[in-house]
Design an enzyme around this catalytic site. Structure first.
Site, PDB file in Angstrom:
ATOM      1  N   SER A   1     -62.729 -47.692  38.459  1.00 59.34           N
ATOM      2  CA  SER A   1     -61.364 -46.853  38.661  1.00 59.34           C
ATOM      3  C   SER A   1     -60.999 -45.948  37.744  1.00 59.34           C
ATOM      4  O   SER A   1     -60.482 -44.902  38.026  1.00 59.34           O
ATOM      5  CB  SER A   1     -60.294 -47.829  39.020  1.00 59.34           C
TER       6      SER A   1
ATOM      7  N   HIS B   1     -61.711 -49.990  45.167  1.00 61.08           N
ATOM      8  CA  HIS B   1     -61.741 -48.386  45.233  1.00 61.08           C
ATOM      9  C   HIS B   1     -62.941 -47.999  45.881  1.00 61.08           C
ATOM     10  O   HIS B   1     -63.639 -46.959  45.739  1.00 61.08           O
ATOM     11  CB  HIS B   1     -61.866 -47.986  43.688  1.00 61.08           C
TER      12      HIS B   1
ATOM     13  N   LYS C   1     -55.150 -49.965  48.711  1.00 54.97           N
ATOM     14  CA  LYS C   1     -55.584 -48.787  48.493  1.00 54.97           C
ATOM     15  C   LYS C   1     -55.887 -47.736  49.424  1.00 54.97           C
ATOM     16  O   LYS C   1     -55.065 -47.658  50.378  1.00 54.97           O
ATOM     17  CB  LYS C   1     -56.555 -48.794  47.375  1.00 54.97           C
TER      18      LYS C   1
HETATM   19  C1  LIG Z   1     -60.599 -52.742  40.701  1.00 51.37           C
HETATM   20  C2  LIG Z   1     -59.423 -53.281  41.259  1.00 51.37           C
HETATM   21  N1  LIG Z   1     -59.324 -54.650  41.582  1.00 51.37           N
HETATM   22  C3  LIG Z   1     -58.283 -55.142  41.713  1.00 51.37           C
HETATM   23  C4  LIG Z   1     -57.039 -54.497  41.979  1.00 51.37           C
HETATM   24  C5  LIG Z   1     -55.564 -55.252  42.335  1.00 51.37           C
HETATM   25  O1  LIG Z   1     -55.502 -54.622  43.506  1.00 51.37           O
HETATM   26  P1  LIG Z   1     -54.012 -55.248  44.400  1.00 51.37           P
HETATM   27  O2  LIG Z   1     -52.962 -54.425  44.232  1.00 51.37           O
HETATM   28  O3  LIG Z   1     -54.246 -55.738  45.685  1.00 51.37           O
HETATM   29  O4  LIG Z   1     -53.515 -56.692  43.582  1.00 51.37           O
HETATM   30  C6  LIG Z   1     -57.135 -53.005  41.471  1.00 51.37           C
HETATM   31  C7  LIG Z   1     -55.850 -52.374  41.457  1.00 51.37           C
HETATM   32  O5  LIG Z   1     -55.257 -51.699  40.650  1.00 51.37           O
HETATM   33  C8  LIG Z   1     -58.130 -52.656  41.084  1.00 51.37           C
HETATM   34  O6  LIG Z   1     -58.223 -51.312  40.846  1.00 51.37           O
END
Ligand SMILES: Cc1ncc(COP(=O)(O)O)c(C=O)c1O
Lengths: 415, 80
Positions: free
Chosen positions: A190, A218, A249
Site C-alpha cells: 500500500s 489493495h 477499499k
Molecule cells: C493491506 C491491508 N490489509 C488490511 C487492511 C485493513 O482493512 P479493513 O479496513 O477492512 O480493516 C488494510 C487497510 O488499511 C490494508 O491496507
C-alpha cells in the site's frame, strides 16, 4: 475518582510529545459522500472547501455509486439494520452466505468466510490455522494488521527482505523442519504500490511445500485482466491457499473483510477465529451493497479498464511534469519528496490549489523516503486528473523540484 | 571469540541491514531497531546450526540478543 490529575498529566505529556515530534494525526471532516469531488472542513471550524480527492482507496469509484447505494437501501428494507448477534448464534442471514459464495466465485477460491473487517480477518486467521510447530515467513513490508495477526499466533515467525526471492528461499530452507510453513505477503503493497511476485512465490511454495497467503486489500476488483487480483495478474489463481481482502477499499469502500481459500482452512476459521466468533459480522445493508459491487464487477471490466487508463494518464503526466515517482503499474502512485517537512509543505500547497493528497513520512515509511501517496480512481475523469496535474506542477515549481533527481532534491532539502 | 564476533556481525549485516549503516560489536541491535524482535528467530536458528547448540526460548530474549558481544556471550554458554 480514579482518573487522577497525575494520570491525566501523564497522558497529556505523551500527547504533547507526539505533537512536538510532528506525529500527531488530525482528522479532516468531509461533508459530502466519498467521491472524486468532495467538500472538506479543515482545519476544524473553517468553511467548506471543494477539493479533488486523490488519496482515497476508492479505486473503482464505487463508494457512492448509485446502484450500490440503491442496493444498500433495498438490503436495509428487506433484511433490516443489524443482527444483534455474532454469526454462530443468530447473526447469519441468507445474504451473508450468498456474499461468501459470490466472493469465492469472484476470487476463484473454494470457500470464503466474512469478517467484520480485513483487520479482523488478518488478526484471526493465523491463530486459527497454525500452531507452535509451524512457521510464518512474511515479507518485511506487510501491512500492520498482518503483523498483529502474526503476534497473536503461537507459530514461529521469520521475515524475508521485501520482494527478495533468494532471501525467501533461504528462509524456506532454514525452516524446512517445521510441520507447516506459510509464506505471507501483501498482493499490492500500500505504501509503494508495487506488487508481490506471486508467480515466483508460488513456485517456491511448491518446491518447499509451503502454504501461500496473500492480502489482496489493495488489489481485489481491479488488478489482473478481469480484476480478480494479484493472483490473476501473475497467472496463479489456483496456487494461492489463503487470500484475505477488504470491502472497505475498491469493493465499495464501506466495511468488512474476509478470508477466502482452501475450504478446510476457511472452515478452521469458522470454528476457531476469534474475531469471527466474538464480534458481529458485516451489517445487512452493507452486505447487500457488496453483493451489488460484485455483480457490477462480474458483469464487465469497464471500471477496472477505466482505472487502468486513468492510472497510465496520471503516471505519464506526473513523469512529464518532472516529478520523481516510485515505479509500478498500480493505481497507487507515490510522488517521492524524501524530506518529511517538504512532503507536508507540498501537501498543504496542493490543498490550497484544491487537491487533497497526504504526505507520508517516517515512521509510516522509512526515514528519508517521505512522499505524497496519490491514489487514482475510476471515479476520476480526465478533467480531475488534469487539474490535479496543474496543481502538482504549480506547487512543484514553487519548491523547485520539477525535473530534479532524487539526489538533487535531497541536496536541496535533506533527507 | 574474535572469530565468532566477526561471523555474527557479518550475518547480521547480511541479514538485516539494508542501507550502509555500521554495526559494531556493541551496536544495540534490537533496541536500536536494526533487528526487529520478529526476525530474531532466524538469528537464533543460524547460531544453533552454526555452533551446533540449542538455545532455550526463554534465554533467547531481546535483551540477550541486543548486541554482537551479548550474543556471543550467550552462545559461549551453550558450546560444550
Ligand atoms: C493491506 C491491508 N490489509 C488490511 C487492511 C485493513 O482493512 P479493513 O479496513 O477492512 O480493516 C488494510 C487497510 O488499511 C490494508 O491496507
Amino acid at each position: 475518582m480514579a482518573y487522577s490529575d497525575k494520570t491525566r498529566g501523564m497522558y497529556s505529556d505523551i500527547l504533547t510529545g507526539l505533537q512536538d515530534a510532528g506525529l500527531f494525526k488530525m482528522e479532516r471532516y468531509i461533508h459530502s459522500p466519498q467521491a472524486a469531488d468532495i467538500e472538506v472542513e479543515f482545519p476544524s471550524g473553517s468553511s467548506l472547501k471543494k477539493v479533488i480527492n486523490i488519496c482515497a482507496n476508492n479505486y473503482l469509484g464505487l463508494s457512492s455509486h448509485p446502484d450500490v447505494v440503491k442496493a444498500a437501501h433495498e438490503g436495509l428494507d428487506s433484511h433490516g439494520y443489524g443482527m444483534s448477534s455474532v454469526r454462530f448464534i443468530c447473526g447469519t442471514q441468507d445474504i451473508h452466505r450468498q456474499l461468501e459464495n459470490m466472493v469465492s466465485e469472484f476470487l476463484g477460491t473454494e470457500d470464503t468466510i466474512l469478517f467484520p473487517s480485513c483487520m479482523d480477518a488478518n488478526a484471526g486467521v493465523f491463530e486459527a490455522v497454525l500452531t507452535k510447530d509451524d512457521v510464518m515467513i512474511s515479507d518485511r513490508l506487510v501491512h500492520a494488521s498482518i503483523i498483529d495477526g502474526i503476534r497473536l499466533c503461537s507459530a514461529m515467525h521469520d521475515t524475508f527482505k521485501h520482494s527478495d526471492m533468494a532471501h525467501l528461499e533461504s528462509k524456506l530452507q532454514l525452516h524446512h523442519d517445521r510441520r507447516l510453513k506459510m509464506v505471507i505477503t501483501d498482493g499490492v503493497f500500500s505504501m509503494d504500490g508495487d506488487t508481490a511476485k506471486l508467480d515466483e512465490m508460488a513456485a517456491l511454495c511448491e518446491k518447499y511445500d509451503a502454504l501461500l497467503f496473500v492480502d489482496e486489500s489493495h488489489a481485489s476488483g481491479f488488478i489482473g485482466k478481469t480484476g480478480r487480483g494479484t493472483h490473476e495478474k501473475y497467472g496463479v489463481m489456483d496456487k494461492v491457499d489463503i487470500i484475505t481482502t477488504t470491502f472497505g477499499k475498491g469493493l465499495g469502500g464501506a466495511s468488512g473483510g474476509c478470508v477466502s481459500g482452501r475450504k478446510e482452512l476457511v472452515e478452521m476459521c469458522r470454528q476457531k477465529a476469534r474475531p469471527y466468533l466474538f464480534s458481529n459480522t458485516i451489517a445487512p445493508p452493507v452486505v447487500a451493497g457488496v453483493i451489488k459491487v460484485l455483480e457490477i464487477l462480474s458483469a464487465n471490466t469497464e471500471l477496472r479498464d477505466k482505472l487502468e487508463k486513468n492510472t497510465e494518464f496520471w503516471r505519464k503526466g506526473l513523469t512529464e511534469a518532472g516529478l520523481v515517482l516510485k515505479d509500478g503499474d498500480t493505481p497507487i502512485v507515490p510522488v517521492m519528496l524524501f524530506n518529511a517537512k517538504l512532503s507536508q509543505d507540498v501537501s498543504r500547497g496542493l490543498y490550497e490549489e484544491g487537491v487533497y493528497a497526504i504526505g507520508f513520512f517516517f515512521p509510516v515509511v522509512p526515514q528519508g523516503q517521505a512522499r505524497i501517496r496519490t491514489q487514482i480512481s475510476a471515479g476520476h475523469e480526465i478533467h480531475h486528473l488534469e487539474k490535479a496535474l496543474d496543481a502538482f506542477t504549480k506547487v512543484g515549481k514553487k519548491y523547485n523540484i520539477l525535473g530534479k533527481s532524487k539526489q538533487e532534491i535531497i541536496d536541496m532539502y535533506g533527507m | 571469540m574474535e572469530e565468532m564476533l566477526e561471523v555474527v556481525r557479518e550475518y547480521i549485516i547480511e541479514e538485516y541491514v539494508e542501507d550502509d549503516s555500521e554495526v559494531t560489536f556493541d551496536t544495540p541491535l534490537i533496541s536500536g531497531g536494526i533487528v526487529d524482535s520478529f526476525s530474531m528467530v532466524s538469528l537464533k536458528r543460524f547460531l544453533e546450526n552454526k555452533y551446533n547448540i540449542s538455545i532455550p526460548d526463554d534465554k533467547a530474549t531481546p535483551e540477550a540478543f541486543d548486541s554482537v558481544n551479548k550474543i556471543c556471550v550467550l552462545v559461549k554458554e551453550y558450546i560444550a
